[in-house]
Write an enzyme that holds these catalytic residues in place. Structure first.
Site, short mmCIF file in Angstrom:
data_model
loop_
_atom_site.label_atom_id
_atom_site.label_comp_id
_atom_site.label_asym_id
_atom_site.label_seq_id
_atom_site.Cartn_x
_atom_site.Cartn_y
_atom_site.Cartn_z
N LYS A 1 73.07 38.96 55.13
CA LYS A 1 74.97 38.50 54.77
C LYS A 1 74.52 37.21 54.36
CE LYS A 1 76.52 41.02 53.03
NZ LYS A 1 76.48 41.86 52.12
N GLY B 1 72.20 36.37 50.97
CA GLY B 1 71.94 35.90 50.13
C GLY B 1 70.69 36.34 49.23
N THR C 1 70.28 39.26 48.51
CA THR C 1 70.34 40.31 47.24
C THR C 1 70.11 39.67 46.15
OG1 THR C 1 72.15 41.80 48.42
CG2 THR C 1 72.30 41.56 45.85
N HIS D 1 65.02 43.32 57.58
CA HIS D 1 65.70 42.20 58.33
C HIS D 1 65.03 41.88 59.27
CE1 HIS D 1 68.96 42.00 55.48
NE2 HIS D 1 69.30 43.66 55.19
N GLY E 1 80.28 34.64 46.55
CA GLY E 1 78.73 33.78 46.61
C GLY E 1 79.68 32.17 46.90
P1 A3P Z 1 79.46 36.45 49.80
O1 A3P Z 1 80.10 37.31 50.84
O2 A3P Z 1 80.24 35.02 50.70
O3 A3P Z 1 80.17 36.58 48.72
P2 A3P Z 1 73.12 39.40 51.35
O4 A3P Z 1 73.07 39.78 49.77
O5 A3P Z 1 71.92 39.03 52.53
O6 A3P Z 1 74.06 41.13 52.18
O7 A3P Z 1 74.17 38.37 51.14
C1 A3P Z 1 75.06 38.68 50.29
C2 A3P Z 1 76.02 37.67 49.80
O8 A3P Z 1 75.12 36.93 48.45
C3 A3P Z 1 77.55 37.25 49.40
O9 A3P Z 1 78.50 36.69 49.65
C4 A3P Z 1 76.94 37.97 47.91
O10 A3P Z 1 78.50 37.63 47.44
C5 A3P Z 1 75.78 37.16 47.97
N1 A3P Z 1 75.33 37.21 46.36
C6 A3P Z 1 75.13 37.94 45.98
N2 A3P Z 1 74.04 38.32 45.23
C7 A3P Z 1 73.98 36.98 44.51
C8 A3P Z 1 73.44 36.71 43.56
N3 A3P Z 1 73.24 36.77 42.31
N4 A3P Z 1 73.48 35.28 43.53
C9 A3P Z 1 74.24 34.13 44.22
N5 A3P Z 1 74.89 35.20 45.57
C10 A3P Z 1 74.83 36.57 45.20
#
Ligand code: A3P
Length: 324
Positions: free
Chosen positions: A68, A70, A72, A138, A292
């Protein structure tokens, strides 16, 4: 390359019996602690199998992170930056993000490739993948396959991290959107576990520190990124990322195009991400996209919770040069 070639079922069972464990969400699930970090049993198996079964190539790119943070965003950005036809991608049909969830563009070492419970029938054979291969993991730095960490290997690692309170809030929402396990822990219970480091690939702070320290020793091998800096200066950070990967942008338009294609607003609204399940874990694809925001932790946690986690962050990072 699976675990059977390294230890028998019985040997693994004995090994697991000797590990500290903690109850986690779901009727039968435990976290197992192995050398300081908490794993789900299938990812633990995968981690052990990967240690000897994963052979890095010099041109591999490996996206590393705790959860979590960012990741993705980078699962979308890295394949776009590495694409051969990057300057030709105006043709929408050439955009792999239109047909794939970001998870499918960059396979995970422990969640997909070596995961004994991978639901995706099309498991990749890593040795047959064309170069340059892209992976994500991870796993903490200390548990990466030797072939990645080896001084002779010039494969590249990109690490992304994020402010811990925002990570917790993002994790809380993610867990709630993917699990229908009863009974559900309360936010207080989940927060307590997070603070104690008992969560998937936790403790979060130790994970960050391992990669931070390595990135200081080997800046040409590990690029250390922060979600907040990427949000604040996406152009500067993504330009730096492309240069690190040896694929600098030729002009501003190319950079703008990649940023737009990988933006949360766009990805969240693409048909391919709105419906259905991510193939290897069976998680709703949309769960990877929320709002995000930077600073969500401050809005959603009580003063006491904020102080507790801030205090842990200060103690863990004191004197390390790291500040989240
Ligand atoms: P939030 O839950 O705060 O919105 P991970 O990918 O490590 O699981 O992290 C997920 C977080 O990255 C989520 O944060 C998600 O909304 C955000 N996220 C996913 N895709 C993104 C993108 N293209 N640009 C910015 N943030 C992104």
């Amino acid at each position: 390359s699976n675990l059977d070639t390294i230890m028998s079922e019985d040997e693994f069972a004995t090994f697991v019996d000797g590990l500290p464990r903690e109850k986690c969400r779901g009727p039968i699930n435990f976290w197992y602690q192995w050398d300081g970090y908490w794993y789900r049993i299938d990812f633990l198996k995968a981690a052990i199998a990967a240690q000897s079964g994963f052979l890095a190539r010099d041109d591999d790119v490996i996206l590393t992170s705790s959860t979590k943070t960012g990741t993705t965003w980078l699962k979308a950005l890295i394949p776009c930056i590495m694409a051969h036809n990057r300057d030709n991608i105006d043709h929408e049909e050439d955009d792999p993000l239109l047909r794939n969830h970001p998870n499918q563009l960059i396979p995970s070492i422990e969640l997909s490739i070596f995961n004994p419970n991978n639901l995706d029938p099309d498991v990749l054979n890593v040795d047959e993948m064309p170069s340059p291969r892209l992976f994500r993991t991870h796993l903490p730095y200390s548990k990466l396959p030797e072939s990645i960490k080896n001084d002779n290997s010039s494969c590249k690692l990109v690490y992304i991290t994020r402010e811990p309170k925002d990570v917790f809030v993002s994790l809380w929402h993610f867990m709630n959107s993917i699990s229908n396990a009863e009974p559900c822990p309360t936010m207080d219970e989940e927060f307590d576990s997070f603070c104690k480091g008992i969560h998937l690939f936790g403790p979060f702070h130790d994970h960050v520190l391992e990669y931070w320290n390595e990135s200081l020793k080997k800046p040409e091998k590990i690029l250390f990124l922060r979600y907040e800096e990427m949000k604040k200066d996406p152009k500067g950070q993504v330009k730096k990322l492309a240069e690190f990967l040896g694929r600098p942008f030729v002009n501003e338009e190319e950079l703008d195009n990649v940023l737009w294609r990988c933006s949360l607003e766009r990805l969240k609204n693409l048909q391919v991400n709105k419906n259905g399940l991510e193939p290897c874990l069976g998680i709703p694809k949309i769960a990877y996209f929320r709002n995000g925001l930077v600073g969500d932790g401050k809005k959603s946690l009580t003063k006491e919770m904020q102080e507790r986690l801030d205090q842990i962050t200060r103690e863990k990072f004191e004197g390390t040069g790291l500040d989240l």
